[in-house]
Design a protein around this motif. Structure first.
Motif, PDB file in Angstrom:
ATOM      1  N   LYS A  68      44.187  50.244  43.667  1.00 15.88           N
ATOM      2  CA  LYS A  68      43.030  48.845  42.891  1.00 15.88           C
ATOM      3  C   LYS A  68      41.849  49.167  44.523  1.00 15.88           C
ATOM      4  N   SER A  69      41.554  50.602  43.929  1.00 13.56           N
ATOM      5  CA  SER A  69      40.556  49.789  45.561  1.00 13.56           C
ATOM      6  C   SER A  69      39.092  49.202  45.841  1.00 13.56           C
ATOM      7  N   LEU A 175      31.620  43.230  41.482  1.00 16.42           N
ATOM      8  CA  LEU A 175      32.434  43.287  40.807  1.00 16.42           C
ATOM      9  C   LEU A 175      31.368  43.780  39.422  1.00 16.42           C
ATOM     10  N   LEU A 176      30.494  44.424  39.642  1.00 15.98           N
ATOM     11  CA  LEU A 176      29.724  45.250  38.315  1.00 15.98           C
ATOM     12  C   LEU A 176      30.102  46.122  38.072  1.00 15.98           C
ATOM     13  N   THR A 177      30.920  46.763  39.378  1.00 20.69           N
ATOM     14  CA  THR A 177      31.197  48.482  39.190  1.00 20.69           C
ATOM     15  C   THR A 177      33.062  48.494  38.942  1.00 20.69           C
ATOM     16  N   PRO A 178      33.207  49.551  37.773  1.00 20.80           N
ATOM     17  CA  PRO A 178      33.838  49.334  37.045  1.00 20.80           C
ATOM     18  C   PRO A 178      35.221  50.137  38.475  1.00 20.80           C
ATOM     19  N   GLU A 179      36.182  49.639  37.646  1.00 17.37           N
ATOM     20  CA  GLU A 179      37.691  49.542  38.316  1.00 17.37           C
ATOM     21  C   GLU A 179      38.384  51.505  38.479  1.00 17.37           C
ATOM     22  N   ILE A 180      38.885  51.849  39.447  1.00 18.49           N
ATOM     23  CA  ILE A 180      38.907  53.390  39.036  1.00 18.49           C
ATOM     24  C   ILE A 180      40.703  53.872  38.766  1.00 18.49           C
ATOM     25  N   SER A 181      40.923  54.590  37.972  1.00 24.21           N
ATOM     26  CA  SER A 181      42.360  54.722  38.283  1.00 24.21           C
ATOM     27  C   SER A 181      42.865  55.773  38.885  1.00 24.21           C
TER      28      SER A 181
END
Length: 385
Positions: A68-69, A175-181
């Motif tokens: 969860k970067s 907060l607007l940047t999507p999380e990555i897998s």
């Protein structure tokens, strides 16, 4: 081809380096206005960058083990904003030292993890990194010029309020940047120590530590140095922005150049150019044209050197250790190197003067060139991209 959130990634770099644009050129002037000595200014700067030795590695371990970067970046950006406001409370050296260490522990977590997150978003399009990162240089220029203008009109005591606003912008864009897998670190992966103990990687970390230590007097005392020669805050801002503008050119053309020029050659040229740049600043600061040329060389001393490092970290550390790899690079270069740069420049400034401090920076860059020339370049990471 998967869709890359280009503008949200670029927006983070814009606001992050916009914050640096308000901080780097003017914070030493603010500390001087608060009646701190050159040694104390050097120590406070060393405290700030010194947290990069440990903080990015702690946050990098958390990011790699949770996958969860972006969550790490959001938490760190929020607390960095809150803690920086502590500079407005009082102005003793002890209080500034406490706030500096507390704020920078969180502040120094964000960028290495966002570098890793950007590369994860790009996947097989890593050649687009420079096109995204250039927005950081644009943000830097916008803030350097606007803050310099404002400080010529108003009191420099306005500076902490401006920086808090910029820090809040970093948190909002995160907060607007999507999380990555990401791939969580596991026992099956190659252990990071097996990577770090390789001679070429030890040399890589040492080279970047020396190059960043050489930048120490630039980041800490360049504005004070120029004030001694009678330059205004606006002109100082223009000179800082010229360096960032030179970076933009590098980021625009780097994708094409990497097809023809090896990373090893980029690194060697960057180190040699650093020698020349610091000598120009040391002995010709009274000549505006020489200063302008020296600032253009920032394209090589930082721009190409940094892009080279990002590509190398990605190659050296693989997908399992990207967070920790970026953190190690940050720790040794901006952390340990920046701390040493702040300390030696702070203690030597009043004793030997700016000319000899910048001359010593040139010597450190030459050492980096020698080490890179001998130890770095045989690995496959230095093949043409």
């Amino acid at each position: 081809m998967h869709k890359v959130p280009y503008w949200r990634l670029s927006g983070f770099y814009f606001f992050y380096f916009a914050t640096l644009g308000g901080f780097l050129p003017y914070w030493s002037l603010y500390l001087k206005e608060c009646h701190f000595s050159a040694a104390e200014i050097g120590e406070l700067t060393a405290f700030m960058v010194g947290t990069k030795v440990l903080a990015p590695n702690i946050w990098g371990w958390i990011a790699d083990h949770t996958g969860k970067s972006l969550r790490v970046i959001r938490i760190a950006s929020f607390f960095a904003t809150i803690l920086f406001s502590g500079f407005m409370y009082r102005q003793s050296f002890e209080w500034f030292a406490f706030v500096t260490v507390s704020f920078s522990f969180f502040w120094n977590a964000a960028l290495p993890q966002f570098e890793a997150a950007t590369l994860h978003h790009l996947k097989d399009q890593t050649h687009r990194y420079s096109q995204i990162r250039l927005w950081g240089s644009i943000g830097f220029i916008v803030t350097v010029l606007s803050v310099g203008y404002l400080l010529d009109l108003y009191n420099i005591k306005l500076l902490p309020y401006l920086i808090v606003s910029l820090l809040a912008s970093i948190w909002l864009i995160s907060l607007l940047t999507p999380e990555i897998s990401t791939v969580k670190a596991n026992r099956a992966a190659v252990k990071i120590w097996q990577i770090v103990k390789q001679p070429e990687i030890i040399a890589f970390l040492l080279v970047y530590m020396l190059l960043q230590a050489a930048h120490g007097p630039y980041y800490v005392f360049f504005s004070i140095y120029l004030k001694q020669y009678g330059y205004s805050s606006s002109m100082i801002g223009l000179l800082w922005s010229l360096g960032a503008g030179a970076e933009i050119i590098v980021f625009l053309v780097m994708r094409r150049l990497l097809k023809f020029i090896s990373l090893r050659r980029f690194l060697l040229v960057s180190a040699l150019t650093s020698v020349l740049r610091w000598l120009m600043i040391a002995w010709y600061a009274d000549n505006l044209w020489v200063l302008l040329a020296a600032q253009v060389l920032h394209a090589a001393t930082f721009g190409t050197a940094h892009v080279t490092a990002i590509h190398l970290v990605q190659s050296y550390f693989g997908k399992h250790h990207q967070g920790k790899g970026q953190a190690l690079y940050s720790s040794f270069s901006f952390g340990l190197g920046g701390m040493l740069g702040g300390l030696y420049s702070g203690y030597a400034w009043d004793v030997y003067g700016g000319q000899w401090v910048y001359s010593f920076a040139a010597f450190l860059s030459f050492l980096a060139y020698i080490i890179a020339g001998i130890w770095i370049g045989k690995g496959k990471a230095f093949c043409h991209q």
